[in-house]
Design a protein around this motif. Structure first.
Motif, mmCIF file in Angstrom:
data_model
loop_
_atom_site.group_PDB
_atom_site.id
_atom_site.type_symbol
_atom_site.label_atom_id
_atom_site.label_comp_id
_atom_site.label_asym_id
_atom_site.label_seq_id
_atom_site.Cartn_x
_atom_site.Cartn_y
_atom_site.Cartn_z
ATOM 1 N N ASP A 25 0.834 -1.287 0.181
ATOM 2 C CA ASP A 25 -0.305 0.243 -0.077
ATOM 3 C C ASP A 25 1.384 1.167 -0.465
ATOM 4 O O ASP A 25 1.972 1.134 0.347
ATOM 5 C CB ASP A 25 -0.752 -0.237 1.455
ATOM 6 N N TRP A 33 1.952 -3.335 3.737
ATOM 7 C CA TRP A 33 1.938 -4.444 3.374
ATOM 8 C C TRP A 33 0.531 -4.789 3.860
ATOM 9 O O TRP A 33 0.125 -5.323 4.649
ATOM 10 C CB TRP A 33 2.378 -5.253 2.986
ATOM 11 N N HIS A 34 -0.015 -5.486 2.929
ATOM 12 C CA HIS A 34 -1.639 -6.200 3.796
ATOM 13 C C HIS A 34 -1.737 -7.935 3.140
ATOM 14 O O HIS A 34 -1.391 -7.691 2.025
ATOM 15 C CB HIS A 34 -2.785 -5.814 3.806
ATOM 16 N N GLN A 43 -1.515 -7.407 8.512
ATOM 17 C CA GLN A 43 -0.566 -6.430 8.214
ATOM 18 C C GLN A 43 0.988 -6.274 8.170
ATOM 19 O O GLN A 43 0.732 -6.688 9.081
ATOM 20 C CB GLN A 43 -1.522 -4.981 8.481
#
Length: 135
Positions: A25, A33-34, A43
């Motif tokens: 992201d 990040w997810h 996450q």
């Protein structure tokens, strides 16, 4: 290269090899990040919280139903080498494990797997609280 960029590159190489489902992201405070797992979302963040050492944060994002459990008590009493916390945001419970990189004793994936395991252990211990109408 800044230290936070070094850790980002290490994480990108590791997830490319071991968990390529992470999606990055765009954020202004570091890197995030997810990953959407069934049934929980995850996450991972690398943040510049300290002027010298970035912080690593792994989070499990739990549905609102977890607010009616003993999760608060379990996270307080769980022994961990990470800083454990709970954040309530948008009717969701964010269960977090954080570590400054100067205290990192494992690889980034080691931190990710260990913190995931600890948070899952906490989830295994929680008890659903009865609704007031059930009492």
């Amino acid at each position: 290269m800044k230290l936070i960029q070094f850790y980002r590159q290490l994480f990108l190489e590791a997830i490319n090899m071991y968990e390529p489902v992470w999606e990055e992201d765009a954020v202004s405070f570091g890197y995030r990040w997810h990953k959407r797992n069934y049934p929980l979302r995850e996450q991972f963040q690398i943040r510049d919280m300290d002027p010298e050492y970035p912080a690593l944060m792994y989070s499990l994002i739990l549905p609102e139903a977890y607010l009616k459990t003993t999760i608060y008590e379990e996270i307080k009493r769980y022994p961990s080498k990470y800083e454990l916390s709970i954040v309530i945001l948008n009717r969701q419970v964010w269960l977090n494990a954080t570590l400054q990189t100067d205290k990192l004793q494992d690889s980034l994936m080691g931190f990710l797997y260990q913190s995931r395991g600890e948070l899952m252990n906490i989830l295994d211990c929680i008890i659903r609280l009865p609704a007031e109408t059930e009492v």
